[in-house]
Design a protein around this motif. Structure first.
Motif, PDB file in Angstrom:
ATOM      1  N   GLY A   1       0.800  -1.213   0.000  1.00 34.32           N
ATOM      2  CA  GLY A   1       0.000   0.000   0.000  1.00 34.32           C
ATOM      3  C   GLY A   1       0.831   1.260   0.000  1.00 34.32           C
ATOM      4  N   SER A   2       2.068   1.189   0.474  1.00 33.83           N
ATOM      5  CA  SER A   2       2.893   2.383   0.547  1.00 33.83           C
ATOM      6  C   SER A   2       3.824   2.516  -0.644  1.00 33.83           C
ATOM      7  N   SER A   3       3.769   1.583  -1.598  1.00 33.06           N
ATOM      8  CA  SER A   3       4.644   1.680  -2.756  1.00 33.06           C
ATOM      9  C   SER A   3       4.164   2.797  -3.670  1.00 33.06           C
ATOM     10  N   THR A   4       5.038   3.174  -4.581  1.00 35.95           N
ATOM     11  CA  THR A   4       4.693   4.240  -5.512  1.00 35.95           C
ATOM     12  C   THR A   4       3.490   3.855  -6.355  1.00 35.95           C
ATOM     13  N   LEU A   5       3.441   2.610  -6.802  1.00 34.98           N
ATOM     14  CA  LEU A   5       2.316   2.172  -7.617  1.00 34.98           C
ATOM     15  C   LEU A   5       1.023   2.165  -6.817  1.00 34.98           C
ATOM     16  N   GLY A   6       1.118   2.006  -5.498  1.00 30.15           N
ATOM     17  CA  GLY A   6      -0.064   1.985  -4.653  1.00 30.15           C
ATOM     18  C   GLY A   6      -0.827   3.296  -4.651  1.00 30.15           C
ATOM     19  N   TRP A   7      -0.131   4.420  -4.823  1.00 31.03           N
ATOM     20  CA  TRP A   7      -0.830   5.705  -4.833  1.00 31.03           C
ATOM     21  C   TRP A   7      -0.728   6.424  -6.165  1.00 31.03           C
ATOM     22  N   ALA A   8       0.247   6.072  -7.011  1.00 33.16           N
ATOM     23  CA  ALA A   8       0.431   6.784  -8.277  1.00 33.16           C
ATOM     24  C   ALA A   8      -0.705   6.513  -9.265  1.00 33.16           C
TER      25      ALA A   8
ATOM     26  N   ALA B   1     -17.850  -4.373  -6.321  1.00 28.92           N
ATOM     27  CA  ALA B   1     -17.324  -3.072  -5.891  1.00 28.92           C
ATOM     28  C   ALA B   1     -16.709  -2.326  -7.073  1.00 28.92           C
ATOM     29  N   TRP B   2     -15.925  -3.022  -7.890  1.00 32.68           N
ATOM     30  CA  TRP B   2     -15.363  -2.364  -9.075  1.00 32.68           C
ATOM     31  C   TRP B   2     -16.457  -1.959 -10.054  1.00 32.68           C
ATOM     32  N   GLY B   3     -17.439  -2.822 -10.240  1.00 32.10           N
ATOM     33  CA  GLY B   3     -18.544  -2.480 -11.129  1.00 32.10           C
ATOM     34  C   GLY B   3     -19.322  -1.274 -10.640  1.00 32.10           C
TER      35      GLY B   3
ATOM     36  N   VAL C   1     -10.564   4.454  -5.601  1.00 30.56           N
ATOM     37  CA  VAL C   1      -9.701   3.470  -6.265  1.00 30.56           C
ATOM     38  C   VAL C   1      -8.618   2.993  -5.301  1.00 30.56           C
ATOM     39  N   TYR C   2      -8.018   3.920  -4.560  1.00 32.40           N
ATOM     40  CA  TYR C   2      -6.979   3.552  -3.599  1.00 32.40           C
ATOM     41  C   TYR C   2      -7.546   2.636  -2.509  1.00 32.40           C
ATOM     42  N   GLY C   3      -8.704   2.991  -1.981  1.00 33.92           N
ATOM     43  CA  GLY C   3      -9.319   2.173  -0.936  1.00 33.92           C
ATOM     44  C   GLY C   3      -9.714   0.799  -1.429  1.00 33.92           C
ATOM     45  N   LEU C   4     -10.264   0.728  -2.625  1.00 34.21           N
ATOM     46  CA  LEU C   4     -10.656  -0.562  -3.182  1.00 34.21           C
ATOM     47  C   LEU C   4      -9.440  -1.424  -3.479  1.00 34.21           C
ATOM     48  N   HIS C   5      -8.367  -0.796  -3.902  1.00 30.12           N
ATOM     49  CA  HIS C   5      -7.132  -1.537  -4.149  1.00 30.12           C
ATOM     50  C   HIS C   5      -6.542  -2.064  -2.839  1.00 30.12           C
ATOM     51  N   ARG C   6      -6.683  -1.309  -1.762  1.00 31.20           N
ATOM     52  CA  ARG C   6      -6.131  -1.729  -0.467  1.00 31.20           C
ATOM     53  C   ARG C   6      -6.872  -2.922   0.136  1.00 31.20           C
ATOM     54  N   VAL C   7      -8.178  -3.033  -0.090  1.00 33.07           N
ATOM     55  CA  VAL C   7      -8.954  -4.113   0.527  1.00 33.07           C
ATOM     56  C   VAL C   7      -9.189  -5.276  -0.431  1.00 33.07           C
ATOM     57  N   ARG C   8      -8.493  -5.311  -1.536  1.00 33.24           N
ATOM     58  CA  ARG C   8      -8.775  -6.315  -2.566  1.00 33.24           C
ATOM     59  C   ARG C   8      -8.590  -7.739  -2.088  1.00 33.24           C
TER      60      ARG C   8
END
Length: 137
Positions: free
Chosen positions: A15-22, A82-84, A64-71
């Motif tokens: 979650g803290s990587s560059t791709l996680g927030w970029a 959720a994505w839909g 998008v960030y939150g959904l990516h974190r709880v995937r």
């Protein structure tokens, strides 16, 4: 037994990587600019357009960030829904900014959201192991 290469710790998605927030930030900025552009429709730039774009960008990037974190914690059905839902709401909102009826914006959002849900479910279902654990991606 098949040998699998271990993924180095520096390449693991965190979650803290560059791709996680970029990626969410980039999507948010593009979405915010596009929302303001649609609403502008030939008029001069105003503070209202600025705030519309900024708030749209922050909301989409945060979602998008939150959904990516709880995937990993969501079952594949809920993850796909959720994505839909997120994509359907985002598309319906953008379409509603172009001065169409709320019914047509809602129908378009439902169609796009349903399509994304089906596509995401298929992706998640076909990319899991025999025990039902999602493949690392």
């Amino acid at each position: 037994m098949a040998a699998h290469a271990a993924v180095p710790a520096s390449r693991r998605a965190t979650g803290s990587s560059t791709l996680g927030w970029a990626l969410p930030a980039t999507l948010g900025v593009i979405y915010g600019f596009y929302a303001a552009f649609i609403e502008k429709s030939g008029a001069p730039v105003t503070w209202g357009l600025f705030w519309l774009g900024l708030i749209s960008a922050i909301v989409l990037a945060g979602a998008v960030y939150g959904l990516h974190r709880v995937r990993r914690t969501l079952p594949r059905e809920l993850h796909a829904a959720a994505w839909g839902g997120l994509v359907g709401i985002a598309v319906g909102f953008l379409y509603s900014l172009s001065d169409v009826s709320i019914l047509s914006a809602t129908v378009l959002g439902l169609i796009v959201g349903g399509s994304v849900t089906v596509g995401a479910f298929y992706l998640y279902y076909t990319h899991e192991d025999a025990a039902g654990r999602p493949a690392p991606y």
